[in-house]
Design an enzyme around this catalytic site. Sequence first.
Site, PDB file in Angstrom:
ATOM      1  N   ASP A  62      -3.745  -2.786 -11.276  1.00  0.00           N
ATOM      2  CA  ASP A  62      -3.402  -3.294  -9.945  1.00  0.00           C
ATOM      3  C   ASP A  62      -1.957  -2.903  -9.696  1.00  0.00           C
ATOM      4  O   ASP A  62      -1.036  -3.506 -10.241  1.00  0.00           O
ATOM      5  CB  ASP A  62      -3.575  -4.813  -9.908  1.00  0.00           C
ATOM      6  CG  ASP A  62      -3.150  -5.416  -8.584  1.00  0.00           C
ATOM      7  OD1 ASP A  62      -2.695  -4.659  -7.691  1.00  0.00           O
ATOM      8  OD2 ASP A  62      -3.248  -6.649  -8.436  1.00  0.00           O
ATOM      9  N   ASN A  89      -1.335   8.088  -5.382  1.00  0.00           N
ATOM     10  CA  ASN A  89      -2.316   8.222  -4.309  1.00  0.00           C
ATOM     11  C   ASN A  89      -2.823   6.888  -3.779  1.00  0.00           C
ATOM     12  O   ASN A  89      -3.152   6.777  -2.595  1.00  0.00           O
ATOM     13  CB  ASN A  89      -3.502   9.053  -4.811  1.00  0.00           C
ATOM     14  CG  ASN A  89      -4.688   8.961  -3.868  1.00  0.00           C
ATOM     15  OD1 ASN A  89      -4.688   9.545  -2.791  1.00  0.00           O
ATOM     16  ND2 ASN A  89      -5.709   8.206  -4.259  1.00  0.00           N
ATOM     17  N   TYR A 154       1.517  -0.173   8.437  1.00  0.00           N
ATOM     18  CA  TYR A 154       1.113   0.978   7.628  1.00  0.00           C
ATOM     19  C   TYR A 154       2.033   2.166   7.883  1.00  0.00           C
ATOM     20  O   TYR A 154       2.504   2.805   6.933  1.00  0.00           O
ATOM     21  CB  TYR A 154      -0.333   1.357   7.957  1.00  0.00           C
ATOM     22  CG  TYR A 154      -0.843   2.527   7.155  1.00  0.00           C
ATOM     23  CD1 TYR A 154      -1.248   2.363   5.837  1.00  0.00           C
ATOM     24  CD2 TYR A 154      -0.913   3.805   7.708  1.00  0.00           C
ATOM     25  CE1 TYR A 154      -1.708   3.438   5.088  1.00  0.00           C
ATOM     26  CE2 TYR A 154      -1.369   4.886   6.971  1.00  0.00           C
ATOM     27  CZ  TYR A 154      -1.769   4.692   5.663  1.00  0.00           C
ATOM     28  OH  TYR A 154      -2.214   5.766   4.920  1.00  0.00           O
ATOM     29  N   LYS A 158       4.477   4.112   5.110  1.00  0.00           N
ATOM     30  CA  LYS A 158       4.372   5.536   4.803  1.00  0.00           C
ATOM     31  C   LYS A 158       5.656   6.277   5.178  1.00  0.00           C
ATOM     32  O   LYS A 158       6.027   7.266   4.527  1.00  0.00           O
ATOM     33  CB  LYS A 158       3.154   6.139   5.504  1.00  0.00           C
ATOM     34  CG  LYS A 158       1.830   5.672   4.914  1.00  0.00           C
ATOM     35  CD  LYS A 158       1.727   6.005   3.424  1.00  0.00           C
ATOM     36  CE  LYS A 158       0.385   5.663   2.826  1.00  0.00           C
ATOM     37  NZ  LYS A 158       0.280   6.048   1.410  1.00  0.00           N
TER      38      LYS A 158
END
Length: 251
Positions: A62, A89, A154, A158
């Site tokens: 995790d 990833n 999000y 990123k």
Amino acid sequence: MQLEGKVAIVTGGSQGIGEAVAKRYAQEGAKVAIFNRNAAKAANVVKDITAAGGTAAAFACDISSVSAIDNAVGAARDRFGDIDILVNNAGAYLMTPIGETEEAAVDQMLDVNIKGVFFLCQAVLPDFDRKGGGVIINISSIFGNTGFPGSAIYCATKGAVTLLTKTLALELRDRNIRVNSIAPGWFETPLNAGYRATDEEFMRRADERFGGKGAWMKPEELAGSAVFLASADASSIMGATLFVDRGWAAY
């Protein structure tokens, strides 16, 4: 084979882009440690790799937990030896329009997309130093460069990965550690399957910018880029973001 004898960690390697990268790395001669929250799912990818003659193992991890990261990296090291390549990833994508966003969704994306990436980078540094260098590839997103409605958190995470990549590239280059990122466009993965199946507005916006329906990519179309950045052919590429997006960033 471009990665012969290398040891690579691929997080989120049980499906989608991570699975494609793990399989391609094994084809290129790497020993692949697949980190996944669900080790049983990762084990299915390991079976495919070993059946094809490659070498891989699954490790439960995790990545929102620093202790879990350290334990998994240690287990991978015990199994295969010091790490040469890290592919960050694993990611969390939750559409959360402002005014409807809950704290738990923010925490999940921050923990997985930023905190986990940073501490995985930190965890492999001793391996890289012992081997005289290493490679980190962070899977960012086109949303780390441009906005998208309903995805503010999000996109922010990123964007943070993009700047983390640049900063670590500068900080670590004197130790012969190369850090780069790949910014995928719209790939057909389980992470976005629900939105593709049920959210008409989501699809309309994506298709419009992608140049029409049917422009979504398959995860295998990104794997070659991950091989290139991990290979000696990319020895002078540091702090870069490689867009694999069918022109989204040029829109």
